[in-house]
Scaffold this motif. Structure first.
Motif, PDB file in Angstrom:
ATOM      1  N   ARG A  17      37.584  58.410  63.774  1.00 45.69           N
ATOM      2  CA  ARG A  17      38.368  58.610  64.986  1.00 45.69           C
ATOM      3  C   ARG A  17      39.685  57.857  64.937  1.00 45.69           C
ATOM      4  NH1 ARG A  17      36.381  63.110  67.304  1.00 45.69           N
ATOM      5  NH2 ARG A  17      34.143  62.934  67.776  1.00 45.69           N
ATOM      6  N   ASN A  18      39.682  56.666  64.362  1.00 47.26           N
ATOM      7  CA  ASN A  18      40.888  55.844  64.346  1.00 47.26           C
ATOM      8  C   ASN A  18      41.835  56.200  63.213  1.00 47.26           C
ATOM      9  OD1 ASN A  18      39.570  54.635  66.409  1.00 47.26           O
ATOM     10  ND2 ASN A  18      39.532  52.583  65.538  1.00 47.26           N
ATOM     11  N   LEU A  19      41.518  57.217  62.449  1.00 48.50           N
ATOM     12  CA  LEU A  19      42.386  57.686  61.365  1.00 48.50           C
ATOM     13  C   LEU A  19      42.719  59.154  61.582  1.00 48.50           C
ATOM     14  CD1 LEU A  19      40.755  55.974  58.238  1.00 48.50           C
ATOM     15  CD2 LEU A  19      42.889  55.363  59.378  1.00 48.50           C
ATOM     16  N   HIS A  20      43.147  59.467  62.801  1.00 49.06           N
ATOM     17  CA  HIS A  20      43.561  60.832  63.155  1.00 49.06           C
ATOM     18  C   HIS A  20      42.440  61.839  62.911  1.00 49.06           C
ATOM     19  CE1 HIS A  20      47.616  59.219  63.500  1.00 49.06           C
ATOM     20  NE2 HIS A  20      47.481  58.695  62.299  1.00 49.06           N
ATOM     21  N   ASP A  21      41.224  61.455  63.272  1.00 48.26           N
ATOM     22  CA  ASP A  21      40.049  62.329  63.127  1.00 48.26           C
ATOM     23  C   ASP A  21      39.877  62.798  61.685  1.00 48.26           C
ATOM     24  OD1 ASP A  21      39.319  62.079  65.734  1.00 48.26           O
ATOM     25  OD2 ASP A  21      40.351  63.896  66.404  1.00 48.26           O
ATOM     26  N   LEU A  22      40.090  61.886  60.754  1.00 48.94           N
ATOM     27  CA  LEU A  22      39.894  62.202  59.336  1.00 48.94           C
ATOM     28  C   LEU A  22      38.456  62.641  59.102  1.00 48.94           C
ATOM     29  CD1 LEU A  22      40.817  62.066  56.305  1.00 48.94           C
ATOM     30  CD2 LEU A  22      39.961  59.701  56.314  1.00 48.94           C
ATOM     31  N   ARG A  23      38.289  63.766  58.431  1.00 54.74           N
ATOM     32  CA  ARG A  23      36.962  64.290  58.105  1.00 54.74           C
ATOM     33  C   ARG A  23      36.719  64.105  56.617  1.00 54.74           C
ATOM     34  NH1 ARG A  23      38.471  67.012  62.649  1.00 54.74           N
ATOM     35  NH2 ARG A  23      36.804  67.734  64.033  1.00 54.74           N
ATOM     36  N   LEU A  24      35.744  63.250  56.313  1.00 54.75           N
ATOM     37  CA  LEU A  24      35.496  62.879  54.927  1.00 54.75           C
ATOM     38  C   LEU A  24      33.999  62.892  54.662  1.00 54.75           C
ATOM     39  CD1 LEU A  24      37.351  62.042  52.575  1.00 54.75           C
ATOM     40  CD2 LEU A  24      36.835  59.667  53.139  1.00 54.75           C
ATOM     41  N   ILE A  25      33.623  63.492  53.558  1.00 53.77           N
ATOM     42  CA  ILE A  25      32.220  63.531  53.150  1.00 53.77           C
ATOM     43  C   ILE A  25      31.898  62.245  52.398  1.00 53.77           C
ATOM     44  CG2 ILE A  25      30.501  64.742  51.761  1.00 53.77           C
ATOM     45  CD1 ILE A  25      32.142  67.291  52.178  1.00 53.77           C
ATOM     46  N   GLN A  26      30.845  61.549  52.821  1.00 54.39           N
ATOM     47  CA  GLN A  26      30.414  60.337  52.146  1.00 54.39           C
ATOM     48  C   GLN A  26      29.219  60.643  51.252  1.00 54.39           C
ATOM     49  OE1 GLN A  26      31.486  56.823  52.157  1.00 54.39           O
ATOM     50  NE2 GLN A  26      30.190  57.167  50.385  1.00 54.39           N
ATOM     51  N   PRO A  27      29.394  60.686  49.920  1.00 55.70           N
ATOM     52  CA  PRO A  27      28.244  60.886  49.035  1.00 55.70           C
ATOM     53  C   PRO A  27      27.456  59.581  48.885  1.00 55.70           C
ATOM     54  CG  PRO A  27      30.247  60.693  47.739  1.00 55.70           C
ATOM     55  CD  PRO A  27      30.658  60.604  49.185  1.00 55.70           C
ATOM     56  N   LEU A  28      26.148  59.684  48.939  1.00 54.24           N
ATOM     57  CA  LEU A  28      25.274  58.525  48.782  1.00 54.24           C
ATOM     58  C   LEU A  28      24.163  58.852  47.790  1.00 54.24           C
ATOM     59  CD1 LEU A  28      24.854  57.335  52.487  1.00 54.24           C
ATOM     60  CD2 LEU A  28      26.319  56.337  50.727  1.00 54.24           C
ATOM     61  N   PHE A  29      23.829  57.876  46.979  1.00 59.15           N
ATOM     62  CA  PHE A  29      22.715  58.049  46.046  1.00 59.15           C
ATOM     63  C   PHE A  29      21.397  57.982  46.816  1.00 59.15           C
ATOM     64  CE2 PHE A  29      19.499  56.048  43.320  1.00 59.15           C
ATOM     65  CZ  PHE A  29      19.404  57.007  42.322  1.00 59.15           C
ATOM     66  N   HIS A  30      20.540  58.972  46.594  1.00 54.59           N
ATOM     67  CA  HIS A  30      19.270  59.049  47.326  1.00 54.59           C
ATOM     68  C   HIS A  30      18.083  58.642  46.453  1.00 54.59           C
ATOM     69  CE1 HIS A  30      16.455  60.508  50.404  1.00 54.59           C
ATOM     70  NE2 HIS A  30      15.760  61.025  49.412  1.00 54.59           N
ATOM     71  N   ASP A  31      17.968  59.229  45.262  1.00 54.87           N
ATOM     72  CA  ASP A  31      16.792  58.948  44.442  1.00 54.87           C
ATOM     73  C   ASP A  31      17.043  59.438  43.020  1.00 54.87           C
ATOM     74  OD1 ASP A  31      14.314  58.055  43.750  1.00 54.87           O
ATOM     75  OD2 ASP A  31      13.202  59.678  44.707  1.00 54.87           O
ATOM     76  N   PHE A  32      16.326  58.843  42.102  1.00 52.15           N
ATOM     77  CA  PHE A  32      16.311  59.295  40.720  1.00 52.15           C
ATOM     78  C   PHE A  32      14.856  59.458  40.297  1.00 52.15           C
ATOM     79  CE2 PHE A  32      16.182  57.945  36.124  1.00 52.15           C
ATOM     80  CZ  PHE A  32      16.568  59.176  35.623  1.00 52.15           C
ATOM     81  N   VAL A  33      14.497  60.689  39.940  1.00 50.28           N
ATOM     82  CA  VAL A  33      13.131  60.992  39.501  1.00 50.28           C
ATOM     83  C   VAL A  33      13.171  61.232  37.996  1.00 50.28           C
ATOM     84  CG1 VAL A  33      11.136  62.493  39.789  1.00 50.28           C
ATOM     85  CG2 VAL A  33      12.657  62.053  41.742  1.00 50.28           C
ATOM     86  N   PRO A  34      12.721  60.260  37.202  1.00 53.36           N
ATOM     87  CA  PRO A  34      12.768  60.451  35.751  1.00 53.36           C
ATOM     88  C   PRO A  34      11.743  61.476  35.297  1.00 53.36           C
ATOM     89  CG  PRO A  34      11.653  58.399  36.289  1.00 53.36           C
ATOM     90  CD  PRO A  34      12.167  58.960  37.595  1.00 53.36           C
ATOM     91  N   GLY A  35      12.101  62.177  34.243  1.00 52.49           N
ATOM     92  CA  GLY A  35      11.192  63.182  33.675  1.00 52.49           C
ATOM     93  C   GLY A  35      10.356  62.592  32.560  1.00 52.49           C
ATOM     94  N   SER A  36      10.465  63.171  31.370  1.00 57.47           N
ATOM     95  CA  SER A  36       9.730  62.668  30.211  1.00 57.47           C
ATOM     96  C   SER A  36      10.401  61.394  29.718  1.00 57.47           C
ATOM     97  CB  SER A  36       9.712  63.725  29.102  1.00 57.47           C
ATOM     98  OG  SER A  36       9.091  64.917  29.561  1.00 57.47           O
ATOM     99  N   VAL A  37       9.672  60.279  29.795  1.00 55.39           N
ATOM    100  CA  VAL A  37      10.217  58.970  29.455  1.00 55.39           C
ATOM    101  C   VAL A  37       9.375  58.370  28.339  1.00 55.39           C
ATOM    102  CG1 VAL A  37      10.765  56.668  30.306  1.00 55.39           C
ATOM    103  CG2 VAL A  37      11.039  58.645  31.809  1.00 55.39           C
ATOM    104  N   LEU A  38      10.032  57.826  27.323  1.00 54.15           N
ATOM    105  CA  LEU A  38       9.365  57.227  26.165  1.00 54.15           C
ATOM    106  C   LEU A  38       9.679  55.743  26.131  1.00 54.15           C
ATOM    107  CD1 LEU A  38      10.377  60.000  23.608  1.00 54.15           C
ATOM    108  CD2 LEU A  38       8.290  59.893  24.989  1.00 54.15           C
ATOM    109  N   TYR A  39       8.610  54.929  25.967  1.00 49.51           N
ATOM    110  CA  TYR A  39       8.771  53.490  26.045  1.00 49.51           C
ATOM    111  C   TYR A  39       8.697  52.782  24.695  1.00 49.51           C
ATOM    112  CZ  TYR A  39       8.231  53.838  31.119  1.00 49.51           C
ATOM    113  OH  TYR A  39       8.406  54.146  32.441  1.00 49.51           O
TER     114      TYR A  39
END
Length: 370
Positions: free
Chosen positions: A323-345
Motif C-alpha cells: 500500500r505504501n508503494l503506490h499499491d505495488l503488486r508483487l509476487i513473493q516466492p517462498l520455498f515450501h518443501d523438498f521431497v527427495p527421490g532416489s537417494v544413495l548414501y
C-alpha cells in the motif's frame, strides 16, 4: 587417462565419484560436497539497483526513503532557499528615512534572531543593535526551517514503520489475482559432473485444481521459455515467464537427466533462485534462493541423487500488495518443501545403481502452489 583421485570403479573400467562427492575437473579429484542446506528470502521492498553516487556519500538510508519522505525534504529545501533569497534581496533595498516598508521588514527580520544575539530583546529602543542582529534573524529562521523539515521526515519514517504496508491477497479471489502481472524467473542448478547433454527437457506442463481433478496439459512453450547453460558446478536450467498472471491452479513441470557414455546421471545437490518483478515497476524484486543437499535438516549427510523416483521441489507463490508503494503488486516466492527421490548414501549403493540400466536417470519436478 586414469580415474580421478578418490573415485570408484564400476563395470570394471568406468570411473565415478563416491556418494556425496563432486568431481573437481581442475584438480582431477573427487571432493565431498560439504555446503550446508540453506534458504534465503527477500521481501522485495528494497530498490533493485543503486541510483546514487555512493563514491562520495553513503546513501543507504536515503535509498530507503519513500516518496512522501522525499516530498518533505524537497519542500524543506525549497523553503530554505526561498527564505535565504528573500533576505538577500532585502539587503539590496534602500532604507530611506527609516519609515519605508523595506526598513520595517528588515527590522522584523532582526527581531527574529532567537539563536544568536538574543540580548537585543532587552534593548528594545536601540535601533543600531537591532540592525546588527539582522543576519542572526536570517540564520535563526533558516535553522528552524531545516530542523522542522528533517524532523518531519524522520517522524514520517517512524510512523510508516508502525503501519501495515503489506497486504496478502487471498488465492481464492480471482479478480485480485488477475491484477498481478510479474516477470518471473527460476534458475535451478543441478550440482553434478553432468552437462546440458544429459538433459531431456519436457514439452508440456500440467495444471489443475486441488486434488488434480481433471488436470490440464498445456504446451510448455505457450507459458514458459527455458534454456540450459553449462556451469562449473553443473547444468543450469532457467525458466522464464514474462508478464505472468496468477491463477488458482496448481502447476508442475518435470524433466530428466539421463546417462551418457562415461557421464552417468548423478547429482549431489541443487541450487535454486526464483525472482519476481512487477512488469510495470521493475525497481523492486522479490526472490527466494537456496541450496538443497538432503531432504532433512536433521540428516545432513552427503548423498547422491540417482534413480527413477522423482525429486520434487515445492514453492508457494504469495501475491502481495504494498500500500505504501503506490499499491505495488508483487509476487513473493517462498520455498515450501523438498521431497527427495532416489537417494544413495554409500559407495555400495551407488556402484549397484551405476551398474543397473534401470537407474540411469534423475527425475526432477517443479511444483508451485498459489
Amino acid at each position: 587417462m586414469g580415474c580421478p583421485k578418490n573415485s570408484i570403479l564400476y563395470n570394471g573400467t568406468h570411473c565415478a565419484c563416491p556418494a556425496g562427492y563432486l568431481l573437481n575437473r581442475a584438480a582431477n579429484s573427487c571432493a565431498v560436497f560439504s555446503v550446508r542446506s540453506q534458504i534465503e528470502t527477500d521481501s522485495g521492498i528494497d530498490y533493485y539497483a543503486a541510483t546514487f553516487p555512493e563514491t562520495f556519500f553513503s546513501f543507504d538510508t536515503i535509498k530507503k526513503f519513500t516518496q512522501s519522505q522525499a516530498v518533505f525534504l524537497e519542500a524543506t529545501l525549497v523553503l530554505l532557499l526561498s527564505w535565504l533569497f528573500f533576505c538577500l534581496f532585502l539587503r539590496f533595498m534602500k532604507l530611506g528615512d527609516g519609515r519605508g516598508i523595506w526598513f520595517r521588514i528588515r527590522w522584523w527580520v532582526s527581531r527574529l534572531d532567537v539563536c544568536f544575539a538574543t540580548r537585543h530583546w532587552l534593548d528594545d529602543q536601540k535601533l543600531v543593535i537591532k540592525r546588527k542582529t539582522e543576519l542572526g534573524g536570517t540564520f535563526s529562521i533558516a535553522s528552524w526551517i531545516l530542523f522542522t523539515g528533517l524532523f518531519a521526515a524522520l517522524l514520517y519514517q517512524v510512523i510508516s514503520k508502525r503501519t501495515i504496508e503489506v497486504h496478502n491477497v487471498r488465492a481464492t479471489n480471482a479478480p485480485d489475482l488477475a491484477s498481478f502481472s510479474n516477470d518471473m524467473e527460476l534458475k535451478l542448478i543441478t550440482v553434478s559432473s553432468m552437462s546440458c547433454s544429459n538433459l531431456r527437457m519436457p514439452t508440456t506442463f500440467v495444471s489443475g485444481s486441488s486434488g488434480f481433478i481433471d488436470p490440464k496439459v498445456t504446451p510448455l512453450s505457450s507459458f514458459l521459455n527455458y534454456s540450459c547453460q553449462n556451469t562449473s558446478v553443473g547444468p543450469a536450467i532457467t525458466f522464464r515467464c514474462n508478464n505472468c498472471r496468477l491463477s488458482q491452479d496448481y502447476m508442475f513441470v518435470s524433466w530428466q537427466f539421463v546417462d551418457l557414455p562415461n557421464n552417468p546421471a548423478a547429482a549431489v545437490g541443487f541450487q535454486f533462485n526464483i525472482t519476481a518483478k512487477d512488469h510495470a515497476n521493475r525497481r523492486h524484486v522479490s526472490f527466494v534462493s537456496g541450496t538443497l543437499k538432503n531432504g532433512s535438516d536433521l540428516d545432513d549427510r552427503p548423498v547422491t541423487f540417482r534413480g527413477v523416483d522423482g525429486n520434487i521441489l515445492v514453492f508457494n507463490l504469495f501475491p502481495r500488495m504494498y500500500r505504501n508503494l503506490h499499491d505495488l503488486r508483487l509476487i513473493q516466492p517462498l520455498f515450501h518443501d523438498f521431497v527427495p527421490g532416489s537417494v544413495l548414501y554409500d559407495t555400495s549403493q551407488l556402484r549397484a545403481s551405476l551398474e543397473s540400466s534401470n537407474d540411469g536417470l534423475i527425475n526432477m519436478t517443479l511444483y508451485t502452489l498459489n
